[in-house]
Design an enzyme around this catalytic site. Structure first.
Site, mmCIF file in Angstrom:
data_model
loop_
_atom_site.group_PDB
_atom_site.id
_atom_site.type_symbol
_atom_site.label_atom_id
_atom_site.label_comp_id
_atom_site.label_asym_id
_atom_site.label_seq_id
_atom_site.Cartn_x
_atom_site.Cartn_y
_atom_site.Cartn_z
ATOM 1 C CE LYS A 135 -3.567 5.320 -1.613
ATOM 2 N NZ LYS A 135 -4.598 6.117 -2.311
ATOM 3 C CE1 TYR A 172 -3.691 2.513 0.676
ATOM 4 C CE2 TYR A 172 -2.383 3.223 2.555
ATOM 5 C CZ TYR A 172 -3.437 3.411 1.697
ATOM 6 O OH TYR A 172 -4.239 4.510 1.829
#
Length: 266
Positions: free
Chosen positions: A158, A154
């Site tokens: 990002k 994640y």
């Protein structure tokens, strides 16, 4: 929100716009007078949200390029324009050490969190923004610039979105402004497994004394999308309740500084 922020009559697309941060963003854009198209995978939630906001909705996954084109087509057909794109839809899977991550799950994370925002902006640019201008706001995370256990996929995706934001800001200027908002820990369903077991402890450790709410992030997004931020592009707005400064003012940091002060040259 009472001010229109120059958004009255503008058309906005919000991905993942039926829950959490996305829903709050869609609501506040509508309150500011914008015409809103929300997109998400749950058909009932899309229909309900669109009806409540007086907008339109598209059902589908941002991982599907055909769905993204359909979203832009629907927005133009219903509203005649597309001025704001908010890339909010995301996945926080796979969760766990990177040494255990399956390559397919890794690629899916990047498909949803990085590729989909790019594809949607491409569609909006070609259909409207190249000639008329607009604003893009990507929802990033305060974790994009540091590491943590089990969120490597994640966080890495990002971090790529953060760089994509800055790259697009350079490429699409001066017609289109592109910025991002990096939330800290917010009380959303997606992050429930993080905040629910230790909400009081986590809130007490923040300078502002509470976890974030979706509205806190939505206000920042709407500002960046509005004419109030007309000279802002390529920026990442950190909205984290003071998470970053907590480390600098924690007990360990104070001990270090006190030690330095005790031994400073006279």
């Amino acid at each position: 929100m009472t001010s229109s922020y120059g958004l009255r009559g503008r058309a906005a697309v919000v991905t993942g716009g039926t829950r959490g941060i996305g829903r709050a963003v869609a609501e506040q854009l509508a309150q500011a007078g914008a015409l809103v198209c929300v997109t998400a995978r749950d058909a009932d939630e899309v229909r309900r949200t669109a009806a409540e906001l007086g907008g339109v909705g598209a059902v589908g996954s941002v991982a599907d390029p055909d769905h993204l084109r359909a979203v832009v087509d629907l927005t133009l057909r219903e509203f005649g324009r597309i001025d704001v794109v908010v890339n909010n839809a995301a996945t926080n899977l796979p969760y766990g050490p990177l040494m255990d991550v399956d390559p397919l799950s890794w690629r899916e994370s990047f498909t949803v969190n990085v590729e989909a925002p790019l594809r949607l902006v491409q569609c909006a640019w070609r259909a409207w923004m190249r000639d008329h201008g607009g604003a893009v706001v990507n929802i990033c995370t305060e974790g994009a610039t540091h590491v943590g256990p089990h969120i490597g996929a994640y966080g890495t995706s990002k971090a790529a979105l953060l760089h994509l934001t800055q790259q697009l800001a350079g490429e699409l200027a001066p017609k289109v402004r592109v910025n991002s908002v990096s939330p800290g820990l917010v009380r959303t369903e997606m992050a429930r497994f993080v905040w629910e077991p230790r909400e009081e402890e986590a809130a007490a450790g923040l300078p502002l004394g509470r976890l974030g709410e979706p509205d806190d992030i939505a206000r920042a997004v709407v500002w960046l999308a509005s004419e109030e931020a007309r000279w802002v592009t390529g920026a990442d707005l950190l909205v984290d309740g003071g998470t970053r400064v907590r480390a600098a003012f924690g007990s360990q940091a104070y001990a270090v500084h006190e030690g330095l002060r005790a031994h400073r040259p006279t």
